[in-house]
Scaffold this motif. Structure first.
Motif, mmCIF file in Angstrom:
data_model
loop_
_atom_site.group_PDB
_atom_site.id
_atom_site.type_symbol
_atom_site.label_atom_id
_atom_site.label_comp_id
_atom_site.label_asym_id
_atom_site.label_seq_id
_atom_site.Cartn_x
_atom_site.Cartn_y
_atom_site.Cartn_z
ATOM 1 N N GLY A 45 24.532 33.354 -12.226
ATOM 2 C CA GLY A 45 23.401 32.894 -13.039
ATOM 3 C C GLY A 45 23.583 31.467 -13.531
ATOM 4 N N ILE A 46 24.161 30.642 -12.656
ATOM 5 C CA ILE A 46 24.449 29.253 -13.049
ATOM 6 C C ILE A 46 23.149 28.433 -13.116
ATOM 7 C CG2 ILE A 46 25.789 27.172 -12.461
ATOM 8 C CD1 ILE A 46 27.496 29.716 -13.134
ATOM 9 N N GLY A 47 22.920 27.825 -14.261
ATOM 10 C CA GLY A 47 21.717 27.011 -14.461
ATOM 11 C C GLY A 47 21.921 25.592 -13.953
ATOM 12 N N GLU A 100 14.714 30.012 -12.120
ATOM 13 C CA GLU A 100 14.637 30.013 -10.650
ATOM 14 C C GLU A 100 15.944 29.496 -10.042
ATOM 15 O OE1 GLU A 100 9.784 29.467 -10.103
ATOM 16 O OE2 GLU A 100 11.044 27.675 -10.053
ATOM 17 N N GLN A 101 16.493 28.446 -10.639
ATOM 18 C CA GLN A 101 17.773 27.909 -10.136
ATOM 19 C C GLN A 101 18.914 28.885 -10.366
ATOM 20 O OE1 GLN A 101 18.810 23.861 -11.128
ATOM 21 N NE2 GLN A 101 16.701 23.172 -11.055
ATOM 22 N N ALA A 102 18.877 29.555 -11.534
ATOM 23 C CA ALA A 102 19.967 30.488 -11.852
ATOM 24 C C ALA A 102 19.946 31.694 -10.904
ATOM 25 C CB ALA A 102 19.847 30.944 -13.302
ATOM 26 N N LEU A 103 18.766 32.065 -10.445
ATOM 27 C CA LEU A 103 18.662 33.207 -9.531
ATOM 28 C C LEU A 103 19.089 32.839 -8.111
ATOM 29 C CD1 LEU A 103 15.214 34.619 -10.736
ATOM 30 C CD2 LEU A 103 17.379 35.871 -10.807
ATOM 31 N N THR A 104 18.809 31.593 -7.737
ATOM 32 C CA THR A 104 19.097 31.178 -6.366
ATOM 33 C C THR A 104 20.607 31.143 -6.122
ATOM 34 O OG1 THR A 104 17.075 29.883 -6.411
ATOM 35 C CG2 THR A 104 18.633 29.354 -4.661
ATOM 36 N N GLY A 105 21.027 31.801 -5.066
ATOM 37 C CA GLY A 105 22.463 31.860 -4.771
ATOM 38 C C GLY A 105 23.103 33.147 -5.258
#
Ligand code: NFE
Ligand code: MG
Length: 484
Positions: free
Chosen positions: A225-227, A436-441
């Motif tokens: 969940g990295i922002g 959205e960024q935290a979900l990606t990956g």
């Protein structure tokens, strides 16, 4: 490519839809959509300016005090009035109680059930089920679940404490332009100390150790969940009458650098929002997928909230925090010692718990500084024309209200709200929002039980009622909108 849709995501406030495109169990692309339609800024138009404090509190029942504070600050900025010391302290006190109770509610009643297995009865089922989803041994799990119930009592204690100075909650009555309508008396100070002690003990002896216990068992969530690692805090809890020092300071952390905040750098992008440049609703707009707008800072995506505040302020950690580092054979005394692990699901949970301690430890001092018999409000006049800004920190992050006054009435009112920053859709350059960024990956082990994604989203404590503000269209009818 498989598409996972969670709609609505539960145990948050309001209607948030999450869509994730997953390939080989990894999220390649995510969309966060605020699917709730509101019109507060339109309700405010042509009203008597001081009423904004009471109207904007109705944006949300979870963080009404933060809205009242942002609103009253923007009014006072426009009126040119200075709040006396008692008014400043009591506002801090009321806002602090609302802030803490929101964090406790989030940890135990909203996000906690992602990690603690509640009894298998309604309202706790259905829930995501899978191997290793709930990792606490039975005894520990039961003990922390008991705290779920204690936390409800602490929540009610907090409401009583807040009502001593705020009259009632949600939607306090005592915050007025110029200060606070309550007077300072000895019996109110004594009752406050009594209630505060119980809440303070809960934070120090129950909430913090449990937060670290869960952090220890779910350590992998320090990497999930990295922002964007870009952060913003407006600062909150003014400690002097000149408004120079704040308990939690203002700041921007951008691409690894600490920078001063510039209000002019804030802009709202509506490329993927169901509204046009004037924020009038437009449900037919191509490529739009959210009622939320996309606030950007100098075109960058910033995360707001407890993690941002703790990173920017870098406080000394609680004893539980220091012990946590020792157990892992790491060196750490301050929040930034978490390094890159801070920008994660667990970093956000720990930031919330540590922030509660920083705040609750300051509150008895504030009570000491109150002056019995001195005024808690100054008089004011509504000018014919004026403009003002009010920036504060709500539990979920940076909150700003802006007002323009013409003919002594509100001609324009705008709110830019924490969850609008965190849950924003893509902007015109196609850069995704924070969630959205935290979900990606992220990895998803079971497409039918995407608990990993729910844990990521809930770590932000999103509030969609706050996030979506849309002005009225030409028609008087509220547009009907189906949540699917
Ligand atoms: Ni409705 Fe709120 C907080 C504000 S969130 S909860 O905290 O402002 O966007
Ligand atoms: Mg990512």
């Amino acid at each position: 490519m498989h598409k996972i849709t969670i709609d609505p995501i539960t145990r948050i406030e309001g209607h948030l839809k999450i869509e994730a495109e997953v390939d080989n169990n990894v999220v390649k692309n995510a969309k966060s959509s605020g699917v709730l339609f509101r019109g507060f800024e339109a309700i405010l138009k042509d009203r008597f300016p001081p009423d904004a404090v009471y109207i904007t509190q109705r944006i949300c029942g979870v963080c009404p005090v933060a809205h009242a504070i942002a609103s009253v600050q923007c009014l006072e900025n426009a009126f040119g009035v200075n709040v006396p010391k008692n008014g400043r302290i009591l506002r801090n006190f009321i806002q602090a109680v609302n802030h803490i109770e929101s964090h406790i509610l989030h940890f135990y009643h909203l996000a906690g059930l992602d990690f603690i297995k509640a009894p298998s009865v309604s309202p706790f089922i259905p829930r995501y089920e899978g191997k290793d989803f709930y990792r606490l041994d039975e005894k520990t799990n039961d003990a922390i679940f008991q705290q779920y119930l204690t936390a409800l009592e602490i929540k009610s204690r907090s409401q009583e404490l807040l009502a001593i100075w705020g009259g009632k909650i949600p939607h306090t009555a005592s915050i007025v332009s110029g200060g606070i309508s309550e007077t300072v008396t000895l019996d109110k100070i004594i009752s406050s100390r009594f209630q505060l002690r119980e809440i303070s003990e809960f934070i120090e002896n129950v909430y913090l150790p449990s937060a670290y216990l869960i952090a220890g068992i779910y350590q992998d969530y320090f990497k999930i969940g990295i922002g964007p690692k870009n952060l913003l805090s407006y600062g909150v809890f003014g400690l002097d009458d000149e408004n120079k020092n704040k308990l939690l300071k203002q700041g921007v952390y951008l691409e690894g650098k600490d920078l001063p905040f510039h209000e002019d750098f804030i802009a709202e992008d509506v490329s993927h929002s169901w509204c046009n440049e004037k924020t009038k609703p437009d449900l037919r707009k191509k490529n739009a997928y959210s009622f939320s707008k996309a606030p950007r800072y100098n075109e960058k995506v910033l995360e707001v909230g407890p993690l941002a505040r703790m990173w920017i302020n870098n406080p000394l950690l609680s004893q539980y925090g220091k012990d946590f580092f020792k157990k892992l054979n790491l060196k750490g005394t301050n929040f930034r010692d978490f390094g890159d692990y801070a920008f994660s699901v667990m970093g956000r949970h720990i930031a919330r718990a540590e922030e509660c301690l920083v705040i609750v430890k300051s509150m008895p001092k504030w009570l000491d500084e109150l002056e019995i018999g001195k005024p808690s409000a100054a008089s004011y006049e509504v000018p014919k024309e004026g403009a003002g800004a009010g920036l504060t920190e709500a539990p979920r992050g940076a909150l700003g209200h802006w007002i323009e006054i013409k003919d002594s009435k509100i001609s324009n009112y705008q709110c830019v709200v924490p969850t609008t920053w965190n849950a924003s859709p893509k902007d015109g350059k196609g850069i995704p929002g924070v969630i959205e960024q935290a979900l990606t990956g992220a990895s998803v082990s079971d497409y039918k039980n995407p608990i990993e994604l729910a844990r990521i989203v809930r770590s932000f404590d999103p509030c969609i009622a706050c996030a979506v503000h849309v002005l009225r269209g030409k028609s008087k009818d509220i547009q009907s909108f189906r949540v699917t």
